[in-house]
Design a protein around this motif. Structure first.
Motif, PDB file in Angstrom:
ATOM      1  N   ALA A  56       0.830  -1.206   0.000  1.00 28.36           N
ATOM      2  CA  ALA A  56       0.000   0.000   0.000  1.00 28.36           C
ATOM      3  C   ALA A  56       0.864   1.256   0.000  1.00 28.36           C
ATOM      4  O   ALA A  56       0.534   2.251  -0.660  1.00 28.36           O
ATOM      5  CB  ALA A  56      -0.926  -0.012   1.212  1.00 28.36           C
ATOM      6  N   ALA A  57       1.993   1.238   0.728  1.00 27.31           N
ATOM      7  CA  ALA A  57       2.889   2.393   0.769  1.00 27.31           C
ATOM      8  C   ALA A  57       3.490   2.657  -0.609  1.00 27.31           C
ATOM      9  O   ALA A  57       3.573   3.811  -1.062  1.00 27.31           O
ATOM     10  CB  ALA A  57       3.994   2.173   1.792  1.00 27.31           C
ATOM     11  N   ARG A  58       3.915   1.603  -1.295  1.00 23.66           N
ATOM     12  CA  ARG A  58       4.495   1.782  -2.629  1.00 23.66           C
ATOM     13  C   ARG A  58       3.441   2.285  -3.617  1.00 23.66           C
ATOM     14  O   ARG A  58       3.739   3.104  -4.488  1.00 23.66           O
ATOM     15  CB  ARG A  58       5.130   0.474  -3.094  1.00 23.66           C
ATOM     16  CG  ARG A  58       6.357   0.097  -2.269  1.00 23.66           C
ATOM     17  CD  ARG A  58       7.077  -1.137  -2.764  1.00 23.66           C
ATOM     18  NE  ARG A  58       8.199  -1.451  -1.873  1.00 23.66           N
ATOM     19  CZ  ARG A  58       9.382  -0.831  -1.910  1.00 23.66           C
ATOM     20  NH1 ARG A  58       9.599   0.126  -2.809  1.00 23.66           N
ATOM     21  NH2 ARG A  58      10.348  -1.159  -1.060  1.00 23.66           N
ATOM     22  N   ALA A  59       2.214   1.819  -3.456  1.00 26.76           N
ATOM     23  CA  ALA A  59       1.140   2.293  -4.328  1.00 26.76           C
ATOM     24  C   ALA A  59       0.787   3.754  -4.045  1.00 26.76           C
ATOM     25  O   ALA A  59       0.249   4.444  -4.907  1.00 26.76           O
ATOM     26  CB  ALA A  59      -0.102   1.418  -4.154  1.00 26.76           C
ATOM     27  N   TYR A  93       1.377   5.242   5.227  1.00 29.37           N
ATOM     28  CA  TYR A  93       2.335   6.352   5.325  1.00 29.37           C
ATOM     29  C   TYR A  93       3.119   6.265   6.635  1.00 29.37           C
ATOM     30  O   TYR A  93       4.359   6.297   6.641  1.00 29.37           O
ATOM     31  CB  TYR A  93       1.595   7.685   5.238  1.00 29.37           C
ATOM     32  CG  TYR A  93       2.522   8.884   5.240  1.00 29.37           C
ATOM     33  CD1 TYR A  93       2.920   9.485   4.051  1.00 29.37           C
ATOM     34  CD2 TYR A  93       3.024   9.403   6.429  1.00 29.37           C
ATOM     35  CE1 TYR A  93       3.786  10.575   4.053  1.00 29.37           C
ATOM     36  CE2 TYR A  93       3.884  10.482   6.442  1.00 29.37           C
ATOM     37  CZ  TYR A  93       4.262  11.064   5.248  1.00 29.37           C
ATOM     38  OH  TYR A  93       5.134  12.142   5.258  1.00 29.37           O
ATOM     39  N   LEU A  94       2.417   6.148   7.745  1.00 31.70           N
ATOM     40  CA  LEU A  94       3.099   6.060   9.038  1.00 31.70           C
ATOM     41  C   LEU A  94       3.963   4.815   9.102  1.00 31.70           C
ATOM     42  O   LEU A  94       5.094   4.856   9.592  1.00 31.70           O
ATOM     43  CB  LEU A  94       2.065   6.061  10.167  1.00 31.70           C
ATOM     44  CG  LEU A  94       2.612   5.939  11.591  1.00 31.70           C
ATOM     45  CD1 LEU A  94       3.589   7.068  11.910  1.00 31.70           C
ATOM     46  CD2 LEU A  94       1.465   5.916  12.600  1.00 31.70           C
ATOM     47  N   ALA A  95       3.470   3.704   8.575  1.00 31.46           N
ATOM     48  CA  ALA A  95       4.242   2.455   8.599  1.00 31.46           C
ATOM     49  C   ALA A  95       5.567   2.612   7.863  1.00 31.46           C
ATOM     50  O   ALA A  95       6.614   2.162   8.343  1.00 31.46           O
ATOM     51  CB  ALA A  95       3.421   1.324   7.983  1.00 31.46           C
ATOM     52  N   ARG A 132      -4.808  11.728   2.650  1.00 30.68           N
ATOM     53  CA  ARG A 132      -4.265  10.801   1.643  1.00 30.68           C
ATOM     54  C   ARG A 132      -2.890  11.268   1.153  1.00 30.68           C
ATOM     55  O   ARG A 132      -2.619  11.440  -0.039  1.00 30.68           O
ATOM     56  CB  ARG A 132      -5.218  10.651   0.460  1.00 30.68           C
ATOM     57  CG  ARG A 132      -4.896   9.428  -0.431  1.00 30.68           C
ATOM     58  CD  ARG A 132      -5.953   9.208  -1.486  1.00 30.68           C
ATOM     59  NE  ARG A 132      -6.171  10.389  -2.294  1.00 30.68           N
ATOM     60  CZ  ARG A 132      -7.302  10.638  -2.974  1.00 30.68           C
ATOM     61  NH1 ARG A 132      -8.302   9.795  -2.930  1.00 30.68           N
ATOM     62  NH2 ARG A 132      -7.426  11.743  -3.689  1.00 30.68           N
ATOM     63  N   LEU A 133      -1.982  11.441   2.094  1.00 29.15           N
ATOM     64  CA  LEU A 133      -0.658  11.935   1.732  1.00 29.15           C
ATOM     65  C   LEU A 133       0.127  10.875   0.975  1.00 29.15           C
ATOM     66  O   LEU A 133       0.164   9.705   1.368  1.00 29.15           O
ATOM     67  CB  LEU A 133       0.121  12.339   2.980  1.00 29.15           C
ATOM     68  CG  LEU A 133      -0.418  13.535   3.762  1.00 29.15           C
ATOM     69  CD1 LEU A 133       0.567  13.930   4.854  1.00 29.15           C
ATOM     70  CD2 LEU A 133      -0.712  14.727   2.859  1.00 29.15           C
ATOM     71  N   PRO A 134       0.785  11.260  -0.111  1.00 29.21           N
ATOM     72  CA  PRO A 134       1.666  10.318  -0.827  1.00 29.21           C
ATOM     73  C   PRO A 134       2.857   9.948   0.051  1.00 29.21           C
ATOM     74  O   PRO A 134       3.354  10.764   0.835  1.00 29.21           O
ATOM     75  CB  PRO A 134       2.127  11.117  -2.054  1.00 29.21           C
ATOM     76  CG  PRO A 134       1.204  12.283  -2.152  1.00 29.21           C
ATOM     77  CD  PRO A 134       0.736  12.582  -0.771  1.00 29.21           C
ATOM     78  N   VAL A 135       3.298   8.719  -0.085  1.00 28.57           N
ATOM     79  CA  VAL A 135       4.518   8.279   0.597  1.00 28.57           C
ATOM     80  C   VAL A 135       5.720   8.758  -0.212  1.00 28.57           C
ATOM     81  O   VAL A 135       5.781   8.544  -1.426  1.00 28.57           O
ATOM     82  CB  VAL A 135       4.545   6.745   0.741  1.00 28.57           C
ATOM     83  CG1 VAL A 135       5.868   6.275   1.325  1.00 28.57           C
ATOM     84  CG2 VAL A 135       3.371   6.277   1.597  1.00 28.57           C
TER      85      VAL A 135
END
Length: 427
Positions: free
Chosen positions: A36-39, A118-120, A207-210
């Motif tokens: 999910a972070a990469r997406a 994002y936090l992860a 919905r902040l981008p990583v």
């Protein structure tokens, strides 16, 4: 070099003797959070991340990355709060006496519970280059805590219990924590957990981008706090505590400094928080910046914090919000009516309150339509202010009621005057 979440974990749970985690099977695994972070790298944020602002240049305030993190950039719509937010994120990871890797593991657990890629991503980045990374890798991979200290196991369980429920830390669990941490360190653990709850809700609702660099190893070593094996059994009052409390006590007696407050001087929440001044001061600075430059009215913001505190069942904060609403002239009859339903709210207040409840319940499910409705009513800046008010009370509810802070006499009196004899009987 890219950081793989799987280098840390396949299991979603940490087994400890302190707390049961029956709902753990529903948590996303770290592999799922990594995907999910990469997406999310190219996600379209709900706030403008390119607003002109003076971005912090210090490496510490950039989380030792090549650019300002998006959680700070998102504050550009409220420019007065940019630096305080950057300083708060830094302090939560690198100030105090609890090990940095322990705090990052606590944040990672919060990210799992609240489903925040994002936090992860940021917490894995911190843990992955920690001197204690091998121990944490074993913890998450095997689902047991044998490789870390009792303090670390207790801290992680504490973060989980407090994230799941404002009152989730039982007396028995708290006693176990207190046997291994000083009062100052317990305040630190509470602030850390509360702020990660704040941060996860903020980054998911917007919905902040990583950032791509969040998935890479830091180019320079991070200033880790490591466990002090020779820590005393009682906390020694520090120079920072002396300075912070002296300044706060002076401000509590200054009418100008109290403008916009509740008229309580130094509230008990602040008296407790200053046990960990390295974290309390940036938190207070962030709150001051948001309050002194707010565009959304206090009437709306206090209704938001009352709704969040009521939803979380936070006795201390509900009383404070009732006091605040009475101070600005809200009719007690309206407050009584709100115990039944939302009919007494204005349309503007209702829009903010409904959004706040969504973020409080499940920030990962905030939709574009939810954000559009909020922005339509309050504008881009006002929407962020409402969200930050919501996140602030995700923090404060967990801090005050978890620590069972007593309400100030004035707050109790106004609350009882508002709701009558029934509320006296419930005390």
């Amino acid at each position: 070099m890219s950081i793989r979440f799987l280098a840390l974990a396949l299991a979603a749970t940490l087994v400890t003797p302190q707390v049961a985690t029956a709902a753990d099977e529903a948590l996303p695994t770290l592999a799922q959070l990594e995907r999910a972070a990469r997406a999310r790298i190219k996600a379209q944020p709900r706030v403008d991340l390119a607003l002109p602002a003076t971005w912090p240049s210090e490496p510490a305030l950039r989380l030792y990355g090549p650019d300002v993190p998006n959680v700070v950039r998102a504050m550009g719509v409220v420019p007065e709060a940019v630096r305080p937010m950057a300083d708060m994120v830094r302090a939560v990871l690198f100030e105090g006496s609890v090990a940095t890797s322990t705090r990052a593991a606590m944040g990672l657990r919060v990210a799992q519970i609240l489903n925040s890629p994002y936090l992860a991503a940021h917490m894995v980045r911190v843990i992955a280059v920690s001197p204690e990374e091998p121990a944490w890798r074993t913890v998450f991979r095997n689902g047991d805590g044998a490789s870390v200290s009792t303090r670390q196991r207790l801290a992680l369980a504490y973060a989980e219990s407090l994230t799941r429920d404002v009152h989730g830390v039982t007396d028995e669990q708290f006693a176990s924590v207190r046997a291994h941490f000083t009062d100052s360190e317990i305040v630190e653990l509470t602030i850390v957990t509360a702020f990660f709850n704040h941060m996860a809700r903020f980054v998911e609702a917007t919905r902040l981008p990583v950032e791509p660099w969040a998935l890479e190893r830091p180019a320079t070593p991070l200033p880790y706090v490591v466990e002090d094996k020779g820590a005393p059994r009682v906390g020694l009052i520090s120079d920072a505590e002396i300075a912070a409390t002296t300044a706060a006590a002076a401000a509590a007696k200054d009418p100008a400094a109290q403008k916009g407050g509740l008229g309580l001087g130094m509230a008990n929440s602040m008296r407790a928080m200053f046990r960990a001044p390295g974290l309390a001061l940036p938190w207070r600075a962030l709150g001051t910046a948001l309050r002194e430059h707010e565009q959304v009215g206090r009437d709306v913001k206090l209704q938001v914090s009352l709704a969040v505190s009521t939803m979380n069942g936070c006795r201390y904060c509900v009383r404070h919000q009732v006091l605040g609403l009475r101070r600005i002239g809200v009719d007690p009859a309206k407050l009584v009516a709100l115990q039944k339903d939302d009919a007494a709210l204005t349309p503007r207040e209702r829009t903010a309150v409904l959004f706040a409840r969504q973020v409080t319940g499940d920030p990962s499910k905030v939709s574009d339509a939810d954000w559009a409705a909020l922005t339509s009513e309050f504008g881009p800046r006002g929407a962020v202010e409402v969200l930050l008010q919501t996140c602030t009370f995700a923090f404060m509810n967990r801090f005050t009621d978890n620590l069972k802070l007593p309400s100030e006499d004035e707050a109790v009196k106004v609350y009882q005057d508002t709701y009558g004899e029934q509320k006296r009987e419930e005390e």
